[in-house]
Design an enzyme around this catalytic site. Structure first.
Site, PDB file in Angstrom:
ATOM      1  N   VAL A   1       4.202   0.861   2.141  1.00 43.52           N
ATOM      2  CA  VAL A   1       4.291  -0.323   2.991  1.00 43.52           C
ATOM      3  C   VAL A   1       4.617  -1.521   2.113  1.00 43.52           C
ATOM      4  CG1 VAL A   1       3.092  -1.819   4.618  1.00 43.52           C
ATOM      5  CG2 VAL A   1       2.615   0.628   4.621  1.00 43.52           C
TER       6      VAL A   1
ATOM      7  N   LYS B   1       6.881  -0.368   6.851  1.00 46.57           N
ATOM      8  CA  LYS B   1       6.457   0.964   6.400  1.00 46.57           C
ATOM      9  C   LYS B   1       7.710   1.841   6.244  1.00 46.57           C
ATOM     10  CE  LYS B   1       2.841   3.055   8.272  1.00 46.57           C
ATOM     11  NZ  LYS B   1       2.004   3.853   9.217  1.00 46.57           N
TER      12      LYS B   1
ATOM     13  N   GLY C   1       0.829  -1.200   0.000  1.00 46.92           N
ATOM     14  CA  GLY C   1       0.000   0.000   0.000  1.00 46.92           C
ATOM     15  C   GLY C   1       0.858   1.242   0.000  1.00 46.92           C
TER      16      GLY C   1
ATOM     17  N   ASP D   1      -8.305   8.062  14.346  1.00 49.62           N
ATOM     18  CA  ASP D   1      -8.368   7.764  12.916  1.00 49.62           C
ATOM     19  C   ASP D   1      -9.012   6.405  12.666  1.00 49.62           C
ATOM     20  OD1 ASP D   1      -8.000   8.558  10.291  1.00 49.62           O
ATOM     21  OD2 ASP D   1      -5.967   7.762  10.142  1.00 49.62           O
TER      22      ASP D   1
ATOM     23  N   PHE E   1       2.445   9.200   3.939  1.00 47.08           N
ATOM     24  CA  PHE E   1       3.664   8.979   4.715  1.00 47.08           C
ATOM     25  C   PHE E   1       4.735   8.278   3.885  1.00 47.08           C
ATOM     26  CE2 PHE E   1       0.664   5.523   5.269  1.00 47.08           C
ATOM     27  CZ  PHE E   1       1.401   4.468   4.804  1.00 47.08           C
ATOM     28  N   GLY E   2       4.338   7.524   2.868  1.00 43.61           N
ATOM     29  CA  GLY E   2       5.273   6.696   2.126  1.00 43.61           C
ATOM     30  C   GLY E   2       4.617   5.396   1.706  1.00 43.61           C
TER      31      GLY E   2
END
Length: 393
Positions: free
Chosen positions: A91, A111, A84, A211, A88-89
């Site tokens: 995984v 991650k 994914g 979240d 943030f970046g």
């Protein structure tokens, strides 16, 4: 995830080339909470410790990886192993060696922070902090991290247990996957509620998850729910406070459609905010619809507005139930879930139930639904096992 994180990290990076543990003790939000506790004159009992204080006791439980170890674990961050991607970046699925070199290789999720993502760096710090402290079967387990400031720039990575059955979001909305049966949906929501109840009431300090959404509910090989992504988590209010305040000048932190109205309007956060988000996801599992779907007719695009036309006690209520369930559900339990969702979505935050109360209602809904669903669940879980063996795209 497009969001901002009002966590003002004032720590300085150590010299380049050094591998270091996350410096959490000087973060301003947590420090302010500690200071507030220390200056309260009414406290005759010992003040609860903050998350950074609790983290310092447990940081030795996390494994510190080198960047090269994690690069090799993912075949050079091979795009074929990507699970994914977010703000943030990315995984990746990876394989690491046991910590002491004995035993079989361990499959993990890694991650990798985008070095140019300020948001991601702050979320990385928060994830290490919170996941280094919490311990519950319905929360994803953080195994370790990598923190390197070197000639090639800043490298921040997190290593989690691998969750082979993806997310609740995938199983609700990805038509390429088997339909998630009714009993499994209830069990996933019960596990999620138990994880949230632990955060709200099971620790020395209260934690607001902030979240909760279907994409953050991951599923293990038995389809047990585990909450993931703690980058936006916050310590809850202490003493006689009813909420913690966050800045709203930079926009709402979180995901559109799931954030509680009082948080959007004022920036005030409490555990009641998590209850609102939980109510949204309850309607997602009831209907099989996203909280916002612009591909539907205008009157049906916003889920919470659409379901209002079909009250839980009304004759037309069954019209909102996910048609992919093909009638294989308990109408009694479905009505109970809709009423629970409505209570979680109460505009007055104080009138929402506690997460412990939500757990009890979900247990009762499971009891109401037990007859006639076991064979369906076995068939689905067999399909899920095949899915887990597929090579990630």
């Amino acid at each position: 995830m497009k969001c901002f994180f009002p966590f003002k990290d004032k720590t300085k990076s150590k010299k380049q080339g050094a591998q270091s543990a996350p410096e959490l003790r000087n973060q301003s939000k947590s420090s302010d909470l500690v200071l507030d506790r220390a200056t309260k004159s009414s406290s005759s009992l010992p003040s609860p410790r903050s998350i950074p204080e609790l983290y310092k006791e447990k940081e030795h439980n996390l494994r510190v990886f080198s960047y090269q170890e994690l690069r090799e674990a993912t075949n050079g961050f091979n795009r074929l192993l990507k699970l994914g991607e977010g703000g943030f970046g990315s995984v990746y699925k990876g394989t690491i060696s046991p910590e002491h070199g004995q035993g079989s290789p361990i499959v993990v999720a890694i991650k990798r922070l985008n070095p140019r993502s300020l948001q991601g760096h702050k979320e990385w710090l928060a994830e290490v902090q919170f996941l280094g402290v919490v311990n519950h079967p319905n929360l994803v387990k953080l195994l370790g991290y990598c923190s390197v400031d070197g000639e090639r720039g800043i490298q921040r990575l997190l290593v989690y247990e691998y969750m082979p059955n993806r997310s609740l979001e995938d199983h609700l909305f990805n038509r390429a996957l088997p339909t998630m049966p009714w009993m499994t949906r209830l069990q996933v929501m019960l596990g999620s509620a138990e994880g949230l109840a632990y955060l709200h009431q099971g620790l020395e300090v209260q934690v607001i998850y902030r979240d909760f959404k279907s994409s953050n509910v991951l599923l293990d090989e038995q389809f047990r729910a585990k909450l993931s992504d703690f980058g936006l988590a916050r310590e809850g209010p202490t003493g006689d406070r009813t909420h913690v305040s966050t800045s709203v000048s930079g926009g709402v932190v979180g995901t559109y459609g799931y954030a509680a109205p009082e948080y959007i309007e004022t920036g005030h956060l409490s555990t009641h905010s998590d209850l609102w988000s939980f109510g949204v996801v309850l309607y997602e599992i009831l209907t099989g619809r996203r909280v916002l779907d612009k591909n539907r007719p205008p009157a049906e695009q916003k889920l919470l507005y659409w379901v209002k036309q079909f009250p839980a006690d009304g004759k037309r209520f069954s019209m909102i139930i996910d048609p992919l369930l093909r009638g294989q559900y308990s109408l009694t339990a479905a009505r109970k879930l809709a009423k629970l969702a409505d209570s979680c979505l109460n505009k007055n935050a104080k009138d929402r139930p506690t997460m412990s109360e939500v757990v009890e209602v979900l247990k009762q809904a499971l009891q109401d639904s037990e007859a006639g669903t076991s064979s369906e669940n076995r068939s689905f879980e067999a399909s899920g096992s095949k899915l887990a063996k597929r090579k990630p795209k």
